[in-house]
Design a protein around this motif. Structure first.
Motif, short mmCIF file in Angstrom:
data_model
loop_
_atom_site.label_atom_id
_atom_site.label_comp_id
_atom_site.label_asym_id
_atom_site.label_seq_id
_atom_site.Cartn_x
_atom_site.Cartn_y
_atom_site.Cartn_z
N VAL A 58 0.77 -1.03 -0.05
CA VAL A 58 0.06 -0.03 -0.08
C VAL A 58 0.95 1.09 -0.01
O VAL A 58 1.75 1.45 0.77
N GLU A 59 0.73 2.10 -1.01
CA GLU A 59 1.52 3.12 -1.07
C GLU A 59 0.71 4.66 -0.19
O GLU A 59 -0.21 4.53 -0.16
N GLN A 60 1.51 5.13 0.23
CA GLN A 60 1.12 6.47 1.13
C GLN A 60 0.63 7.53 0.03
O GLN A 60 1.58 7.77 -0.77
N VAL A 61 -0.37 8.02 0.30
CA VAL A 61 -0.99 8.99 -0.66
C VAL A 61 -1.40 10.17 -0.08
O VAL A 61 -1.82 10.08 1.01
N GLU A 62 -1.37 11.32 -1.01
CA GLU A 62 -1.96 12.61 -0.33
C GLU A 62 -3.23 12.84 -1.63
O GLU A 62 -2.95 12.60 -2.62
N VAL A 63 -4.15 13.35 -1.06
CA VAL A 63 -5.21 13.74 -1.76
C VAL A 63 -5.14 15.32 -2.01
O VAL A 63 -4.94 16.18 -1.27
N VAL A 64 -4.91 15.66 -3.54
CA VAL A 64 -4.76 17.10 -3.93
C VAL A 64 -6.14 17.59 -4.69
O VAL A 64 -6.45 16.61 -5.59
N THR A 65 -6.45 18.72 -4.44
CA THR A 65 -7.71 19.32 -5.25
C THR A 65 -7.16 19.82 -6.72
O THR A 65 -6.36 20.90 -6.11
N VAL A 66 -7.20 19.82 -7.67
CA VAL A 66 -6.94 20.41 -8.82
C VAL A 66 -7.26 21.91 -8.69
O VAL A 66 -8.71 21.95 -8.57
N ALA A 67 -6.48 23.02 -8.68
CA ALA A 67 -6.83 24.27 -8.68
C ALA A 67 -7.17 24.80 -10.26
O ALA A 67 -6.37 24.07 -11.06
N PRO A 68 -7.88 25.94 -10.40
CA PRO A 68 -7.90 26.51 -11.82
C PRO A 68 -6.66 26.85 -12.27
O PRO A 68 -5.61 27.31 -11.72
N GLY A 69 -6.09 26.33 -13.45
CA GLY A 69 -4.99 26.72 -14.19
C GLY A 69 -3.88 25.34 -14.01
O GLY A 69 -2.67 25.69 -14.52
N ASP A 70 -4.10 24.60 -12.98
CA ASP A 70 -3.00 23.59 -12.81
C ASP A 70 -3.01 22.51 -13.89
O ASP A 70 -4.13 22.37 -14.38
#
Length: 113
Positions: free
Chosen positions: A54-66
Motif C-alpha cells: 500500500v502506497e502512502q498517498v495525499e489527496v490534492v484538489t486541482v486548482a484552476p490553471g493547474d
C-alpha cells in the motif's frame, strides 16, 4: 526300532483389526488435529512486514490553471524523485486516468513517498 520326532508347528495367521465407532472417531479426530497442526506450523512462516504494497498517498484538489505536469513536478520535488515524467505516469496509474487532462476541482491521489 524307529523314532518319531514331533516338532511343534507354528502357523501365523494375520488378524484383521476392526475399529469400533469410538475407535473410528478417535482416529478421525487425530487426523483432523494433525492436519490443523501442520497448517498452523506452515502458516507460522509467513510474516507481515512494514513494507506493504500500500502506497502512502495525499489527496490534492486541482486548482484552476493547474496541469498534471505541474502537480507531478511538485510531488516529485516533495518526494525527492527527480523524474517528473515517471511521477506523471504514477499519478495517472493511481487515479485511473486515460489522459493527462485534469479539471479544476478534481481530486487526485498523489504519492507522498
Amino acid at each position: 526300532m524307529s523314532t518319531i520326532t514331533l516338532a511343534p508347528q507354528v502357523s501365523y495367521q494375520p488378524r484383521s483389526v476392526r475399529l469400533t465407532r469410538r475407535g473410528r472417531l478417535v482416529v478421525f479426530t487425530f487426523g483432523v488435529l494433525l492436519a490443523f497442526a501442520l497448517g498452523v506450523w506452515f502458516a507460522a512462516g509467513s510474516v507481515a512486514t512494514q513494507e506493504g504494497g500500500v502506497e502512502q498517498v495525499e489527496v490534492v484538489t486541482v486548482a484552476p490553471g493547474d496541469t498534471l505536469w505541474d502537480i507531478a513536478a511538485d510531488a516529485a520535488a516533495a518526494t525527492g524523485e527527480g523524474d517528473v515524467g515517471e511521477m506523471v505516469a504514477r499519478i495517472q496509474d493511481m487515479n485511473s486516468l486515460d489522459s493527462s487532462m485534469v479539471y479544476a476541482g478534481q481530486e487526485l491521489r498523489i504519492p507522498t513517498e
